[in-house]
Design an enzyme around this catalytic site. Sequence first.
Site, mmCIF file in Angstrom:
data_model
loop_
_atom_site.group_PDB
_atom_site.id
_atom_site.type_symbol
_atom_site.label_atom_id
_atom_site.label_comp_id
_atom_site.label_asym_id
_atom_site.label_seq_id
_atom_site.Cartn_x
_atom_site.Cartn_y
_atom_site.Cartn_z
ATOM 1 C CD GLU A 17 -2.538 1.525 2.559
ATOM 2 O OE1 GLU A 17 -3.563 0.884 2.761
ATOM 3 O OE2 GLU A 17 -2.079 2.381 3.357
ATOM 4 C CB ALA A 51 -11.481 11.768 3.969
ATOM 5 C CG HIS A 78 -7.240 2.486 -1.096
ATOM 6 N ND1 HIS A 78 -6.855 2.435 0.224
ATOM 7 C CD2 HIS A 78 -6.495 1.538 -1.718
ATOM 8 C CE1 HIS A 78 -5.917 1.509 0.388
ATOM 9 N NE2 HIS A 78 -5.669 0.962 -0.783
ATOM 10 N NE ARG A 108 -17.956 4.694 7.604
ATOM 11 C CZ ARG A 108 -18.019 4.614 8.912
ATOM 12 N NH1 ARG A 108 -19.123 4.150 9.489
ATOM 13 N NH2 ARG A 108 -16.999 4.978 9.672
ATOM 14 C CD GLN A 211 5.485 3.716 11.575
ATOM 15 O OE1 GLN A 211 6.645 3.601 11.959
ATOM 16 N NE2 GLN A 211 5.030 3.061 10.536
HETATM 17 P P1 FAD Z 1 -17.972 -0.176 6.446
HETATM 18 O O1 FAD Z 1 -17.783 -1.510 5.857
HETATM 19 O O2 FAD Z 1 -19.168 0.614 6.011
HETATM 20 O O3 FAD Z 1 -17.999 -0.366 8.025
HETATM 21 C C1 FAD Z 1 -18.027 0.754 8.923
HETATM 22 C C2 FAD Z 1 -18.779 0.381 10.180
HETATM 23 O O4 FAD Z 1 -20.162 0.194 9.872
HETATM 24 C C3 FAD Z 1 -18.321 -0.939 10.826
HETATM 25 O O5 FAD Z 1 -18.442 -0.809 12.223
HETATM 26 C C4 FAD Z 1 -19.310 -1.964 10.288
HETATM 27 O O6 FAD Z 1 -19.456 -3.076 11.171
HETATM 28 C C5 FAD Z 1 -20.588 -1.135 10.207
HETATM 29 N N1 FAD Z 1 -21.467 -1.579 9.118
HETATM 30 C C6 FAD Z 1 -21.117 -2.002 7.889
HETATM 31 N N2 FAD Z 1 -22.214 -2.324 7.162
HETATM 32 C C7 FAD Z 1 -23.287 -2.075 7.968
HETATM 33 C C8 FAD Z 1 -24.689 -2.177 7.792
HETATM 34 N N3 FAD Z 1 -25.217 -2.609 6.624
HETATM 35 N N4 FAD Z 1 -25.517 -1.820 8.838
HETATM 36 C C9 FAD Z 1 -24.982 -1.354 10.007
HETATM 37 N N5 FAD Z 1 -23.650 -1.236 10.225
HETATM 38 C C10 FAD Z 1 -22.814 -1.585 9.217
HETATM 39 N N6 FAD Z 1 -9.856 5.424 4.636
HETATM 40 C C11 FAD Z 1 -9.667 6.438 3.756
HETATM 41 O O7 FAD Z 1 -10.217 7.538 3.936
HETATM 42 N N7 FAD Z 1 -8.878 6.263 2.630
HETATM 43 C C12 FAD Z 1 -8.265 5.093 2.341
HETATM 44 O O8 FAD Z 1 -7.567 4.970 1.333
HETATM 45 C C13 FAD Z 1 -8.431 4.000 3.258
HETATM 46 N N8 FAD Z 1 -7.863 2.796 3.025
HETATM 47 C C14 FAD Z 1 -8.080 1.747 3.878
HETATM 48 C C15 FAD Z 1 -7.516 0.488 3.586
HETATM 49 C C16 FAD Z 1 -7.722 -0.590 4.440
HETATM 50 C C17 FAD Z 1 -7.117 -1.941 4.107
HETATM 51 C C18 FAD Z 1 -8.486 -0.421 5.635
HETATM 52 C C19 FAD Z 1 -8.695 -1.581 6.592
HETATM 53 C C20 FAD Z 1 -9.056 0.819 5.936
HETATM 54 C C21 FAD Z 1 -8.863 1.913 5.064
HETATM 55 N N9 FAD Z 1 -9.437 3.182 5.306
HETATM 56 C C22 FAD Z 1 -9.242 4.222 4.420
HETATM 57 C C23 FAD Z 1 -10.153 3.423 6.550
HETATM 58 C C24 FAD Z 1 -11.697 3.205 6.411
HETATM 59 O O9 FAD Z 1 -12.247 4.162 5.554
HETATM 60 C C25 FAD Z 1 -12.302 3.322 7.820
HETATM 61 O O10 FAD Z 1 -11.878 2.282 8.635
HETATM 62 C C26 FAD Z 1 -13.812 3.514 7.881
HETATM 63 O O11 FAD Z 1 -14.150 3.936 9.205
HETATM 64 C C27 FAD Z 1 -14.622 2.264 7.586
HETATM 65 O O12 FAD Z 1 -14.565 1.934 6.275
HETATM 66 P P2 FAD Z 1 -15.222 0.536 5.763
HETATM 67 O O13 FAD Z 1 -15.125 0.558 4.305
HETATM 68 O O14 FAD Z 1 -14.657 -0.602 6.499
HETATM 69 O O15 FAD Z 1 -16.740 0.781 6.240
#
Ligand code: FAD
Length: 286
Positions: A17, A51, A78, A108, A211
Site C-alpha cells: 500500500e 477523504a 481505494h 466507506r 508512528q
Molecule cells: P464499512 O464496511 O461501512 O464499516 C463501517 C462500520 O459500519 C463498521 O463498524 C461496520 O461493522 C458497520 N457496518 C457495515 N455495514 C453495515 C450495515 N449494513 N448496517 C450497520 N452497520 C454496518 N480510509 C480512507 O479515507 N482512505 C483510504 O484509502 C483508506 N484505506 C483503507 C484500507 C484498508 C485496508 C483499511 C482496513 C481501511 C482503510 N481506510 C481508508 C479506513 C476506512 O475508511 C475506515 O476504517 C472507515 O471507518 C470504515 O470503512 P469501511 O469501508 O470498512 O466501512
Amino acid sequence: MKISDIYSKKKRSLSFEIFPPKKDSELKNIDATLEVLCQLKPDFISVTFGAGGSSNCNRTIELAKKIKYEYQVEPVVHLTCLSYDKAEIDEFSKVLAAEGIQNVLALRGDKNPNIQEKEDFKHASDLMEYLSGKGNFCMAGACYPECHPESENRVSEIRHLKKKVDAGAQVLLSQLFFDNDYFFRFVEDCRIGGINVPIIPGIMPVINAAQIKRMVTMCGASFPMRFQKIIHKFEDNKEALFDAGMSYALSQIIDLLVNDIDGIHLYTMNNPAVAGKICEGIRNII
Ligand code: FAD
C-alpha cells in the site's frame, strides 16, 4: 489483471500500500519510491484515497495510472463513499474504466466533523452494490481483525462483513494488527460466518515510536507487551528501532505464512527501505 485472479492463481501473494504525495513538489520523489517498490515485484500496489475533495481523487488516479503504465504493476484504487453522491461515483467509475483501472478497494471512509456526509452511501456495502453494475471492477473490501472501532461486537462485525461480500467484495484486505492471534481467530469467525473470499493480513512494520502511538490511537490495534518492551527499549536509537521493528514484522509475516494465509499486504508508508528489508527477509519463503 483483476486481483481476484492473482489470488486464485497464486499460492502466496505480496502486495504493497502507498499513499499519493500531498504536495505537487513531492510528486518527483514518488518515482524514486516506485522504482524500488516495483523492482521488488509486488503482485499489486494499492493507492490510498484522501477523504473528501476531487483533488484527492485525481492524485490517487494519477498515481495508479503511473503504477500501471510506467511500471507495469497492477494498481488497486481505494475509493471512499461517505462524502460522495451517486453522480460523483458515476464520474469516478467512468474515469477509472477509461484509464483501464480494474481493481477498486471500496470503502466507506472515516467519519470526520470536517467532512460533509452525503445521503447516497451509508456503508461500504452500498458502494459495492452500486459499483457492481458499473465498469466491471474487481472489488476488494476492508476488514478488521480486532473489530472496527464503531462495531457493537464481533457478531455484528461478521454479519456486516458478510453483507459486504454478498454485495461484491471478492477479496478482503485487513487493518493492521500486531498480534497474529487476533487475525487467526477473525479468519475462523469469517469462515464460520460463510465468508469464503481471500482475507489478506495488513502488516505495518514500525520504525519509529511516534508512528506506533499514532497507529494504535487511530485504529485501536492491540499493542502486545512483547512489542511495547521493544519500542520502549529502543525508542531513542533510530537504527536499533528500525532493526527491531523489521524483525517484529518479519516474525509476524513468517508466522502468517506458516499458517497458510493467502498473502501479505504491506503498509509501506512510502518507505522503500522498509519494503526492501521485508522482501529480503522472506525471499525464499514467499
Ligand atoms: P464499512 O464496511 O461501512 O464499516 C463501517 C462500520 O459500519 C463498521 O463498524 C461496520 O461493522 C458497520 N457496518 C457495515 N455495514 C453495515 C450495515 N449494513 N448496517 C450497520 N452497520 C454496518 N480510509 C480512507 O479515507 N482512505 C483510504 O484509502 C483508506 N484505506 C483503507 C484500507 C484498508 C485496508 C483499511 C482496513 C481501511 C482503510 N481506510 C481508508 C479506513 C476506512 O475508511 C475506515 O476504517 C472507515 O471507518 C470504515 O470503512 P469501511 O469501508 O470498512 O466501512
